[in-house]
Design an enzyme around this catalytic site. Structure first.
Site, short mmCIF file in Angstrom:
data_model
loop_
_atom_site.label_atom_id
_atom_site.label_comp_id
_atom_site.label_asym_id
_atom_site.label_seq_id
_atom_site.Cartn_x
_atom_site.Cartn_y
_atom_site.Cartn_z
N SER A 9 0.85 -1.19 0.00
CA SER A 9 0.00 0.00 0.00
C SER A 9 0.88 1.23 0.00
CB SER A 9 -0.90 0.01 1.24
OG SER A 9 -1.59 1.24 1.32
N HIS A 35 -1.58 -1.43 -4.01
CA HIS A 35 -2.84 -0.97 -3.42
C HIS A 35 -2.79 0.56 -3.33
CE1 HIS A 35 -6.37 -1.46 -0.74
NE2 HIS A 35 -5.85 -0.48 -0.02
N ASP A 37 -4.81 3.86 -2.04
CA ASP A 37 -5.90 4.35 -1.19
C ASP A 37 -6.34 5.73 -1.67
OD1 ASP A 37 -6.21 2.31 0.81
OD2 ASP A 37 -4.21 2.85 1.51
N HIS A 69 -8.64 1.35 -3.83
CA HIS A 69 -9.57 1.30 -2.70
C HIS A 69 -10.17 2.70 -2.54
CE1 HIS A 69 -9.85 0.78 2.01
NE2 HIS A 69 -11.04 0.93 1.43
N ASP A 174 -7.02 -5.44 5.04
CA ASP A 174 -6.37 -4.14 4.89
C ASP A 174 -6.25 -3.43 6.24
OD1 ASP A 174 -5.41 -1.74 3.98
OD2 ASP A 174 -7.19 -1.20 2.82
N GLY A 175 -5.00 -3.27 6.70
CA GLY A 175 -4.74 -2.45 7.88
C GLY A 175 -4.03 -3.17 9.01
N GLY A 176 -2.89 -2.62 9.42
CA GLY A 176 -2.20 -3.13 10.60
C GLY A 176 -1.59 -4.51 10.46
N GLY A 196 1.06 -1.62 4.29
CA GLY A 196 1.66 -0.30 4.10
C GLY A 196 2.86 -0.15 5.01
C1 DX5 Z 1 -6.32 2.61 5.58
C2 DX5 Z 1 -5.91 2.08 4.23
C3 DX5 Z 1 -4.84 1.07 4.19
C4 DX5 Z 1 -3.51 1.51 4.72
C5 DX5 Z 1 -2.95 0.33 5.48
O1 DX5 Z 1 -7.43 3.44 5.40
O2 DX5 Z 1 -7.04 1.50 3.59
O3 DX5 Z 1 -4.68 0.55 2.88
O4 DX5 Z 1 -2.60 1.89 3.72
O5 DX5 Z 1 -1.79 0.76 6.04
P1 DX5 Z 1 -1.05 0.02 7.20
O6 DX5 Z 1 -0.49 -1.25 6.63
O7 DX5 Z 1 -0.02 1.01 7.57
O8 DX5 Z 1 -2.04 -0.24 8.30
ZN ZN Z 2 -6.75 0.48 1.63
#
Ligand code: DX5
Ligand code: ZN
Length: 218
Positions: A9, A35, A37, A69, A174-176, A196
């Site tokens: 991401s 990905h 955002d 996304h 998606d996320g964390g 990300g």
């Molecule tokens: C959050 C996004 C994610 C984000 C995830 O709104 O949809 O795609 O980039 O990032 P990390 O991996 O840092 O949680």
């Molecule tokens: Zn995302």
């Protein structure tokens, strides 16, 4: 072919080094997906990328498969703009449009894989009424809007429930996602991982991807 995919991401990337970083990541990853955002400071309290960044990436990397996304409202014109760039996948949130079925149909009619993004508190019941239109489900494991947030543990149960009800639809999370939870997420039923911070904020992308691959195959 690997039974899973890691989707970098670019929200967490250093934009000043984006070209070089994408090159490094494409060389180390088994596919060319990224990905993207899209945040509008309306649906989510943050601003990020629009079609211009997608076009810039595709100009340098025509082989890139962009997984877009959309966290914006309205979404109609954005769907058209991203479609005209040639992106491969678009995911949308049910509460950013009045007519979810119509928008999903539109994405599919444009020849793009359609995903429904579910926020952490969004019930999965909605899938009953649109699962036949979905190529994948984007399960948000943080509240959308920012990178670098902590993984919400209840997501694991949610993934398992979706997997049981709709075993044929790919689940992307998606996320964390980091090395301490990716295996649990995989075992719960997800096969795609948007990463990300856990990738772009590590010293060596090659080593980090290798670590994820090892965790998913050991
Ligand atoms: C959050 C996004 C994610 C984000 C995830 O709104 O949809 O795609 O980039 O990032 P990390 O991996 O840092 O949680
Ligand atoms: Zn995302």
């Amino acid at each position: 072919m690997q039974p899973y995919k890691i989707l970098p991401s670019i929200l967490a990337a250093n934009i000043m080094n984006l070209e070089e970083d994408i090159r490094t990541i494409f060389a180390a990853n088994s596919h060319k997906m990224l990905h993207i955002d899209v945040m509008d400071n309306h649906y989510v309290p943050n601003l990020s990328f629009g079609p211009i960044i997608g076009a810039a990436i595709l100009e340098k990397f025509p082989e890139a498969e962009l997984d877009v996304h959309i966290m914006a409202n309205p979404i109609d014109s954005l769907i058209n703009e991203f479609a005209s760039l040639g992106v491969k996948r678009l995911s949308i949130h049910h509460d950013s449009t009045i007519h979810l079925n119509r928008q999903l149909n539109k994405i599919k009619d444009l020849g793009i894989a359609a995903g429904l993004a579910l926020n952490p508190a969004t019930p999965i019941d909605i899938l009953q009424w649109c699962h036949t239109q979905l190529d994948f489900i984007l399960v948000m494991s943080v509240n959308p809007g920012f990178g670098g947030q902590s993984f919400i543990a209840a997501t694991l149960d949610k993934i398992a429930m979706i997997k049981k009800l709709y075993p044929k639809i790919k689940i992307c999370v998606d996320g964390g996602i980091h090395s301490n939870n990716i295996k649990d997420v995989f075992q719960a039923g997800a096969v795609e991982f948007v990463i990300g911070t856990g990738l772009f904020r590590t010293p060596s992308y090659v080593q980090t991807l290798d670590k994820f691959h090892k965790l998913l195959t050991e």
